[in-house]
Write a protein that holds these residues in place. Sequence first.
Motif, PDB file in Angstrom:
ATOM      1  N   ALA A  50       0.836  -1.198   0.000  1.00  0.00           N
ATOM      2  CA  ALA A  50       0.000   0.000   0.000  1.00  0.00           C
ATOM      3  C   ALA A  50       0.870   1.246   0.000  1.00  0.00           C
ATOM      4  O   ALA A  50       1.921   1.306   0.630  1.00  0.00           O
ATOM      5  N   SER A  51       0.407   2.260  -0.734  1.00  0.00           N
ATOM      6  CA  SER A  51       1.087   3.541  -0.743  1.00  0.00           C
ATOM      7  C   SER A  51       0.510   4.406   0.359  1.00  0.00           C
ATOM      8  O   SER A  51      -0.619   4.207   0.813  1.00  0.00           O
ATOM      9  N   ALA A  52       1.247   5.373   0.763  1.00  0.00           N
ATOM     10  CA  ALA A  52       0.768   6.274   1.799  1.00  0.00           C
ATOM     11  C   ALA A  52      -0.359   7.129   1.258  1.00  0.00           C
ATOM     12  O   ALA A  52      -0.430   7.414   0.073  1.00  0.00           O
ATOM     13  N   ALA A  53      -1.266   7.527   2.137  1.00  0.00           N
ATOM     14  CA  ALA A  53      -2.354   8.406   1.730  1.00  0.00           C
ATOM     15  C   ALA A  53      -1.780   9.766   1.377  1.00  0.00           C
ATOM     16  O   ALA A  53      -0.696  10.146   1.828  1.00  0.00           O
ATOM     17  N   PRO A  54      -2.485  10.535   0.523  1.00  0.00           N
ATOM     18  CA  PRO A  54      -2.004  11.855   0.134  1.00  0.00           C
ATOM     19  C   PRO A  54      -1.710  12.731   1.351  1.00  0.00           C
ATOM     20  O   PRO A  54      -2.430  12.679   2.353  1.00  0.00           O
ATOM     21  N   ALA A  55      -0.651  13.517   1.249  1.00  0.00           N
ATOM     22  CA  ALA A  55      -0.247  14.371   2.362  1.00  0.00           C
ATOM     23  C   ALA A  55      -1.361  15.340   2.726  1.00  0.00           C
ATOM     24  O   ALA A  55      -2.058  15.876   1.875  1.00  0.00           O
ATOM     25  N   GLY A  56      -1.514  15.579   4.033  1.00  0.00           N
ATOM     26  CA  GLY A  56      -2.479  16.554   4.498  1.00  0.00           C
ATOM     27  C   GLY A  56      -3.914  16.077   4.407  1.00  0.00           C
ATOM     28  O   GLY A  56      -4.832  16.886   4.426  1.00  0.00           O
ATOM     29  N   SER A  57      -4.145  14.749   4.319  1.00  0.00           N
ATOM     30  CA  SER A  57      -5.506  14.257   4.147  1.00  0.00           C
ATOM     31  C   SER A  57      -5.973  13.567   5.420  1.00  0.00           C
ATOM     32  O   SER A  57      -6.156  12.356   5.458  1.00  0.00           O
ATOM     33  N   ALA A  58      -6.114  14.330   6.491  1.00  0.00           N
ATOM     34  CA  ALA A  58      -6.530  13.769   7.759  1.00  0.00           C
ATOM     35  C   ALA A  58      -7.982  13.322   7.719  1.00  0.00           C
ATOM     36  O   ALA A  58      -8.368  12.358   8.372  1.00  0.00           O
ATOM     37  N   ALA A  59      -8.824  14.022   6.957  1.00  0.00           N
ATOM     38  CA  ALA A  59     -10.240  13.697   6.872  1.00  0.00           C
ATOM     39  C   ALA A  59     -10.433  12.495   5.950  1.00  0.00           C
ATOM     40  O   ALA A  59      -9.922  12.478   4.834  1.00  0.00           O
TER      41      ALA A  59
ATOM     42  N   TYR B 220     -17.752  -5.581  -0.373  1.00  0.00           N
ATOM     43  CA  TYR B 220     -16.401  -5.140  -0.004  1.00  0.00           C
ATOM     44  C   TYR B 220     -16.493  -3.770   0.642  1.00  0.00           C
ATOM     45  O   TYR B 220     -17.490  -3.037   0.474  1.00  0.00           O
ATOM     46  N   THR B 221     -15.451  -3.397   1.378  1.00  0.00           N
ATOM     47  CA  THR B 221     -15.408  -2.087   2.035  1.00  0.00           C
ATOM     48  C   THR B 221     -13.971  -1.603   2.131  1.00  0.00           C
ATOM     49  O   THR B 221     -13.059  -2.385   2.459  1.00  0.00           O
ATOM     50  N   PHE B 222     -13.761  -0.337   1.824  1.00  0.00           N
ATOM     51  CA  PHE B 222     -12.487   0.342   2.080  1.00  0.00           C
ATOM     52  C   PHE B 222     -12.774   1.421   3.123  1.00  0.00           C
ATOM     53  O   PHE B 222     -13.546   2.350   2.852  1.00  0.00           O
ATOM     54  N   GLU B 223     -12.133   1.326   4.286  1.00  0.00           N
ATOM     55  CA  GLU B 223     -12.338   2.320   5.334  1.00  0.00           C
ATOM     56  C   GLU B 223     -11.102   3.200   5.474  1.00  0.00           C
ATOM     57  O   GLU B 223     -10.001   2.822   5.076  1.00  0.00           O
ATOM     58  N   GLY B 224     -11.294   4.382   6.051  1.00  0.00           N
ATOM     59  CA  GLY B 224     -10.170   5.276   6.288  1.00  0.00           C
ATOM     60  C   GLY B 224      -9.531   5.806   5.023  1.00  0.00           C
ATOM     61  O   GLY B 224      -8.322   6.036   4.972  1.00  0.00           O
ATOM     62  N   VAL B 225     -10.353   6.007   3.986  1.00  0.00           N
ATOM     63  CA  VAL B 225      -9.844   6.504   2.701  1.00  0.00           C
ATOM     64  C   VAL B 225      -9.843   8.034   2.710  1.00  0.00           C
ATOM     65  O   VAL B 225     -10.866   8.658   3.026  1.00  0.00           O
ATOM     66  N   ALA B 226      -8.707   8.617   2.379  1.00  0.00           N
ATOM     67  CA  ALA B 226      -8.609  10.080   2.357  1.00  0.00           C
ATOM     68  C   ALA B 226      -9.605  10.671   1.363  1.00  0.00           C
ATOM     69  O   ALA B 226      -9.841  10.108   0.289  1.00  0.00           O
ATOM     70  N   ALA B 227     -10.205  11.787   1.721  1.00  0.00           N
ATOM     71  CA  ALA B 227     -11.162  12.446   0.832  1.00  0.00           C
ATOM     72  C   ALA B 227     -10.500  12.756  -0.507  1.00  0.00           C
ATOM     73  O   ALA B 227      -9.353  13.195  -0.560  1.00  0.00           O
TER      74      ALA B 227
ATOM     75  N   VAL C 197     -14.735  10.318  -2.647  1.00  0.00           N
ATOM     76  CA  VAL C 197     -14.850  10.074  -1.216  1.00  0.00           C
ATOM     77  C   VAL C 197     -14.976  11.408  -0.487  1.00  0.00           C
ATOM     78  O   VAL C 197     -14.168  12.316  -0.704  1.00  0.00           O
ATOM     79  N   THR C 198     -15.980  11.507   0.367  1.00  0.00           N
ATOM     80  CA  THR C 198     -16.220  12.713   1.171  1.00  0.00           C
ATOM     81  C   THR C 198     -15.937  12.399   2.636  1.00  0.00           C
ATOM     82  O   THR C 198     -16.307  11.323   3.126  1.00  0.00           O
ATOM     83  N   ALA C 199     -15.282  13.315   3.329  1.00  0.00           N
ATOM     84  CA  ALA C 199     -14.932  13.094   4.731  1.00  0.00           C
ATOM     85  C   ALA C 199     -16.174  12.793   5.565  1.00  0.00           C
ATOM     86  O   ALA C 199     -17.180  13.486   5.473  1.00  0.00           O
ATOM     87  N   GLY C 200     -16.089  11.707   6.353  1.00  0.00           N
ATOM     88  CA  GLY C 200     -17.166  11.352   7.259  1.00  0.00           C
ATOM     89  C   GLY C 200     -18.354  10.666   6.606  1.00  0.00           C
ATOM     90  O   GLY C 200     -19.357  10.386   7.277  1.00  0.00           O
ATOM     91  N   ALA C 201     -18.271  10.369   5.303  1.00  0.00           N
ATOM     92  CA  ALA C 201     -19.406   9.772   4.592  1.00  0.00           C
ATOM     93  C   ALA C 201     -18.993   8.454   3.940  1.00  0.00           C
ATOM     94  O   ALA C 201     -17.807   8.160   3.775  1.00  0.00           O
ATOM     95  N   THR C 202     -20.006   7.662   3.550  1.00  0.00           N
ATOM     96  CA  THR C 202     -19.776   6.402   2.838  1.00  0.00           C
ATOM     97  C   THR C 202     -20.241   6.545   1.397  1.00  0.00           C
ATOM     98  O   THR C 202     -21.379   6.926   1.138  1.00  0.00           O
ATOM     99  N   THR C 203     -19.355   6.272   0.467  1.00  0.00           N
ATOM    100  CA  THR C 203     -19.682   6.298  -0.955  1.00  0.00           C
ATOM    101  C   THR C 203     -19.962   4.870  -1.415  1.00  0.00           C
ATOM    102  O   THR C 203     -19.154   3.976  -1.194  1.00  0.00           O
ATOM    103  N   THR C 204     -21.123   4.653  -2.040  1.00  0.00           N
ATOM    104  CA  THR C 204     -21.490   3.328  -2.528  1.00  0.00           C
ATOM    105  C   THR C 204     -21.046   3.164  -3.977  1.00  0.00           C
ATOM    106  O   THR C 204     -21.314   4.021  -4.814  1.00  0.00           O
ATOM    107  N   ALA C 205     -20.353   2.059  -4.254  1.00  0.00           N
ATOM    108  CA  ALA C 205     -19.857   1.787  -5.611  1.00  0.00           C
ATOM    109  C   ALA C 205     -20.151   0.326  -5.965  1.00  0.00           C
ATOM    110  O   ALA C 205     -19.295  -0.549  -5.838  1.00  0.00           O
ATOM    111  N   ASP C 206     -21.392   0.058  -6.388  1.00  0.00           N
ATOM    112  CA  ASP C 206     -21.788  -1.277  -6.835  1.00  0.00           C
ATOM    113  C   ASP C 206     -21.427  -1.439  -8.309  1.00  0.00           C
ATOM    114  O   ASP C 206     -21.430  -0.465  -9.063  1.00  0.00           O
TER     115      ASP C 206
END
Length: 211
Positions: free
Chosen positions: A46-55, A98-105, A138-147
Amino acid sequence: MPATGRGGTGAGGARFSTPRLQIRDPDAHIVPAPHHTVRCGQSPPASAAPAGSAATGTISGRLTTSAGAGAANTWIGLYEAEDIRFVDGATTGDDGRYTFEGVAAGAYRLQFAPDHGNGPQQYYRQKSEFWDADPVTVTAGATTTADDVLFSTGTVTGQLRTATGEPAPGMYVTVRDDESGASSGGLTDDGRYRIAALLRPAGAGRRPLTV
């Protein structure tokens, strides 16, 4: 050795896309991914999340077959939408979820590789090329559905032999559809292979098969 063949006909009158076959040593087996290589059965680092993407937010969805059943054991790759940087990987459950959690916005693209990476790869939503894939936002604090739904497939079978006529086991055979670019592959067993390949609509014609 060059050879020619023809496409087949699947259930309901759908025709196979006539693919191109490439034979490689098992050690060269690569799960197709844009500008990124992955050995069969393994996820890339895995690569690191984009810099400055705490949300962060979540991507969740269900992948189904063309018949409507859950597409189990399908590898899913998550990539940044613009620079193809690998972010994370997951495998669908028995129900295709499937689910991806903690994804940077931000914006991402999803890759689907059925049968643990050996089936014809595709991208969200039902695209055969990475750059044609629909971005998933991906929006901070929300779940995006991708079927999504996997392409319809048939089967390409054959037997690989040595120059002396003996079966050639342990070779990796790749099937690539020249029109869509979708590819799949598998190891031979006693020289025999059985690989999923995309179906073409009935009446779409046939193309030569190159081995």
